[in-house]
Write an enzyme that holds these catalytic residues in place. Structure first.
Site, PDB file in Angstrom:
ATOM      1  N   ARG B  48      10.210 -73.125 -84.397  1.00 29.99           N
ATOM      2  CA  ARG B  48      11.201 -74.116 -83.999  1.00 29.99           C
ATOM      3  C   ARG B  48      11.579 -73.960 -82.541  1.00 29.99           C
ATOM      4  NH1 ARG B  48      15.928 -73.812 -88.330  1.00 29.99           N
ATOM      5  NH2 ARG B  48      15.388 -71.648 -87.972  1.00 29.99           N
ATOM      6  N   LYS B 107      10.644 -68.197-102.230  1.00 28.67           N
ATOM      7  CA  LYS B 107      11.095 -68.124-103.630  1.00 28.67           C
ATOM      8  C   LYS B 107      11.809 -69.383-104.080  1.00 28.67           C
ATOM      9  CE  LYS B 107      14.997 -65.463-101.974  1.00 28.67           C
ATOM     10  NZ  LYS B 107      14.416 -65.015-100.699  1.00 28.67           N
ATOM     11  N   GLU B 131       3.135 -63.212-103.604  1.00 29.77           N
ATOM     12  CA  GLU B 131       3.676 -61.894-103.979  1.00 29.77           C
ATOM     13  C   GLU B 131       4.994 -61.604-103.260  1.00 29.77           C
ATOM     14  OE1 GLU B 131       4.195 -59.214-106.065  1.00 29.77           O
ATOM     15  OE2 GLU B 131       2.016 -59.089-106.192  1.00 29.77           O
ATOM     16  N   GLY B 136      10.145 -58.471-102.414  1.00 26.94           N
ATOM     17  CA  GLY B 136       9.532 -57.996-101.178  1.00 26.94           C
ATOM     18  C   GLY B 136       8.206 -57.301-101.339  1.00 26.94           C
ATOM     19  N   LYS B 207      14.136 -65.848-108.394  1.00 27.28           N
ATOM     20  CA  LYS B 207      13.116 -64.848-108.717  1.00 27.28           C
ATOM     21  C   LYS B 207      12.924 -64.745-110.230  1.00 27.28           C
ATOM     22  CE  LYS B 207      14.202 -62.428-104.450  1.00 27.28           C
ATOM     23  NZ  LYS B 207      15.107 -61.426-103.834  1.00 27.28           N
TER      24      LYS B 207
END
Lengths: 430, 430
Positions: B48, B107, B131, B136, B207
Site C-alpha cells: 500500500r 484466517k 498453514e 502461526g 481458527k
C-alpha cells in the site's frame, strides 16, 4: 470424481500394528476411499503363522510367501510391518522394482539404510513413507520434511522411547531405583522380556539417525549416533536433578554445530529443567521438541508406540501415497543436499553435572577446580557436602566440549583426593 | 535434477510477516531451490505504501497494483498476506484464474469462505495452502489433513490465540485482574490497541471454523462457531479454578457428537485440570490438543503468531506448492465429504462450574438442588460458604447439555433466595 478401480495394498506382517491397519482399512473403507479419491483394497497379507486366527481378514488373503505377494505386479502400495533388516530390505526393494510404493514403520532399517532405499524409490519413481518409524502416532517426519521445508532446523530434542520414559518417570515420581521401575514397566507390558534395545538406547538411536537426516537435509547413519543407555541412572541422580530444578530424561538430540558446518546426533540420559516442555512428558508418552530459525520452538507430543497409534501413522502415509499414485506424482523424497558431516561425540558442546566422592580435607576443592581449569572447562557452581572424613563435591559446568569434559574426568580420577566419580550427567534444554 | 527456470512468486502485503518471507526467500534462496528442485524468484511485491523503505527488496519489484501483479500470467505462486475479506478474496480468485497457486495466512477469509476458494482452486487445478492461518508456526493443518488422513478425529481442543493466553496466564500466575493483565499485554506488544478481535474470541473462532472443517471433513463456517470472549473472567474465577486443581484458558473446541452424526465448534473460557498438557502452555504460546480414534491424544505446541514463526509456516507451504507445480500435481484440497451438520451450542455437552450468591438461610441448598434436578442437570459437588447473612454456593455439575444448563440458570435467577449468578464456567479436558 471417484475412480472405481481400487488401489491394491499388500500388508507384510500382521502383528499388533498390522492387524490394526487391516481392521481400520476394512471398517473405515468408505472414509479412506473418500479421502483418497478411490477405494483401497487389501489385496494380500503376508504372515509367518498362517494358521493363527485373524479376525476380519478373509483367509484367502493370507499367504506365507511375502516375496510372491510383492512381485504380483498389481500391488499399488506395500505396507511393510515386519521390522528388522532382512527380509524387510529385500521385500521393499522388490516391491519398488515391481511398481509398488512403500509405507514402512521399520526404524532399524530406515536408520541403517534409508539412503539406499530412497535411492531405489527415486529410481523407480515411487514413494517411500515412514511416519510410523519415529514416535508412533506423532506427526513428525511430515512436519520436519514438509511444514519446516522453508525453515532452518537447528536442534531436535526428543523423548522418542516410551519404555525408558515410563521407567524414568516412575523413578522420578516414586523414588524407585532403576531395577524396581524396570520390573514395574515389564509387569505392565511397557518393557519387553529383553529390554536391551530400549534401555540401552538402540531404539532411540535409530530414531535419532532418521530425524537428524531429515532435519538437517543430510545423511546420518545409525553408526553416526553416539549412544549411552539409562541403566546406570540412580535414585541419587534424580535427587541431584531435583536439587537443580531438573528431572532426568533419555533424550535423542540432533544438533547443528554453532558454525553450521556439521551436525551431531546422540542419545543419552540428561537433566532438563522442570520448566522445559519435555520435562512434563509423563509415562510412556513421547514428545519431540524442535528449534528452528524462523518458527522458534515447537513441540510434538503423543503416544510413541502401540498398535492403534502406530496404525494411525501408517494409514496417514497410506492415504498420502495412494493420492500420489492417483495424481501420478511422488511426494518429497530424501533430501541430503547439504551433505553436512556428522561430527564425533567429542565435539558436542553442552553442560555437565558431575558428582565426585572426595577426601574431606582442606585444599580438595582447589585441586579439583585446577583440573577443570587446565582442561578449559569453566565451572558454574560447586556444592560441597562432608561427613566423617568423606565428602562429595557436585560440580555443574558451563558449556564445554565432550572431549574436554572427558579429559577433565580422566585427570580427576588420577587425583589422590578424588576417591571416585559417582556420576556424570549432561544438562540439556536450557 | 535441478530445473533452471525459476518459479515466480508474487507477494501481496509486505508487513511484519511479508517482509520476513521476502527476507528468507532471498537469504535462503539456495536452500529453497535445493528443497524444491528449482529456484524460486520473488517476482513482485504489492504494497500500500510504496515509499516505505524495505531493506533487501529491490525497488523495481514493489508495486501498488496488486491486481495487475496477480494477472501477469507468469506468476507460479501468489502469497497473500493482506488479511481481511476484500480485496484479498478477489485477488486470490484472480490469481487462480491466471494460473497461479495460492499460499495464504488469512484466517478471516478462510473461515468465512474457505469452501468457495477451495472450489475455485479445484476448478483451476491449483493449490490453496494456508498453514499460517491457524496457530502461526505450529504445523497443524498439514498434520490434520495428511498425517491423520487415515484416522478419525473426535475432538480438537486448542489454545489458538496468544494474546488471550498471555493475559490469562498473567492473571493465573500473578493474581492480576483482567484489565491489569490486558494493560501489561498491551505494554509488551502482545495486545493490539483495539484488542476486541482477540479478547472477544473472534480470532479464535475463525481458527476453530477452519480446524473443525478439516478435522471432521465437513464445512464449518464462522457463523457456525459459538463464541464467548474472556473479558469477564475474574481473579475470583482463577481462585475457584485453583480450588478445583484447574486453571482457565480460552479454548477453541471442535467436537464430533457422541452419536457421530454432527459436530460442534465453540470458543469460550474454560477451566481445565492442571494435569492436562494444555494447562502448562504459558505466555503467548499456542497449543492444540487432538483426540482421535487410533492415534489417541496428540498435542502440537509452539509460537502462534509473530513475523518469523508465521513466515516459517508460509514458506513451508510455498515449498510444498512449488514442488506440486513441478510434478504437475496438486496437494490434498478441501475434504467435506462427510457433510456432517454443525449443531447449535445448546446441544454441546460438557461440565459446568457455577458460583451463586445466595441468602444464608436453611433450605437454600435444597431449593437450588431441586432446580438442577428439574432440568436434568446432575450435580457432582457443591461447596457452601457463608458469612453475615450472605453465602455463596459453588456447584460443579456432571455432563449436561448447554441448553439444560441455561434452563437451570434461568430458573435459579428466579429463585428469591438466589441473589445472583456470580459466574458460569465450563470445565473441559477431563
Amino acid at each position: 470424481m471417484m475412480r472405481t478401480r481400487p488401489l491394491k495394498v499388500a500388508l507384510l506382517g500382521c502383528g499388533v500394528v498390522g492387524s490394526e491397519v487391516a481392521r481400520i482399512m476394512m471398517t473405515h473403507a468408505d472414509d479412506l476411499a473418500a479421502r483418497i479419491g478411490a477405494p483401497v483394497e487389501l489385496a494380500g497379507v503376508a504372515v509367518r503363522r498362517p494358521d493363527k486366527v485373524r479376525e476380519g481378514i478373509p483367509a484367502e488373503l493370507i499367504t506365507t510367501d511375502a516375496t510372491a505377494l510383492v512381485k504380483r505386479g498389481d500391488i499399488d502400495v506395500v505396507v511393510e510391518l515386519i521390522g528388522g533388516i532382512e527380509p524387510a530390505r529385500s521385500l521393499i526393494t522388490t516391491a519398488f522394482e515391481h511398481g509398488a510404493s512403500v509405507v514402512s514403520a521399520n526404524k532399524a532399517l530406515l536408520a541403517q539404510d534409508g539412503a539406499g532405499l530412497h535411492a531405489i524409490a527415486e529410481e523407480q519413481n515411487k514413494d517411500l513413507y515412514y511416519e510410523a518409524a519415529v514416535a508412533g502416532a506423532i506427526p513428525l517426519i511430515r512436519p520436519l520434511r514438509e511444514s519446516l521445508a522453508g525453515d532452518k532446523v537447528n536442534r531436535v530434542l526428543g523423548i522418542v522411547n516410551g519404555t525408558t520414559n515410563f521407567i524414568l518417570d516412575k523413578m522420578d515420581t516414586t523414588g524407585a531405583g532403576y531395577q524396581e521401575a524396570l520390573d514395574e514397566a515389564s509387569a505392565l507390558g511397557y518393557a519387553e522380556a529383553d529390554p536391551t534395545a530400549d534401555v540401552e538406547g538402540f531404539d532411540a538411536a535409530a530414531k535419532a539417525a532418521i530425524l537428524a537426516g531429515i532435519a538437517f537435509h543430510t545423511r546420518v547413519r545409525l553408526d553416526d549416533v553416539y549412544r549411552e543407555g539409562m541403566t546406570e541412572v540412580t535414585a541419587a541422580d534424580f535427587a541431584s536433578a531435583k536439587g537443580m530444578g531438573c528431572t532426568i530424561k533419555l533424550l535423542a538430540i540432533c544438533e547443528r554445530a554453532a558454525d553450521g558446518e556439521s551436525v551431531t546426533a546422540r542419545v543419552h540420559p540428561a537433566m532438563i529443567p522442570l520448566a522445559h516442555p519435555l520435562a512434563s512428558v509423563r509415562g510412556a508418552y513421547n514428545a519431540v521438541f524442535v528449534e528452528s530459525d524462523a518458527a522458534g520452538q515447537l513441540m510434538f507430543y503423543g503416544p510413541g508406540a502401540g498398535g492403534s497409534p502406530t496404525a494411525s501413522a501408517v494409514l496417514g502415509d497410506l492415504v498420502a501415497v495412494c493420492r500420489n499414485r492417483l495424481s501420478g506424482a511422488t511426494g518429497p523424497g530424501a533430501s541430503a543436499y547439504t551433505q553436512l558431516p556428522v561430527s564425533p561425540m567429542g565435539e558436542v558442546v553442552t553442560r555437565y553435572h558431575i558428582s565426585l566422592d572426595v577426601a574431606d580435607k582442606p585444599g580438595v576443592l582447589a585441586q579439583v577446580a585446577t583440573v577443570f581449569a587446565e582442561h578449559g572447562v569453566s565451572i558454574d557452581t560447586v556444592r560441597q557436602q562432608g561427613k566423617d572424613g568423606e565428602a562429595s563435591l557436585v560440580v555443574v559446568t558451563h558449556h564445554a566440549s565432550d572431549a574436554s569434559l572427558n579429559g577433565t574426568v580422566e585427570a580427576l580420577r588420577n587425583l589422590d583426593t578424588v576417591r571416585g566419580v559417582a556420576s556424570i550427567m549432561r544438562v540439556e534444554g536450557e
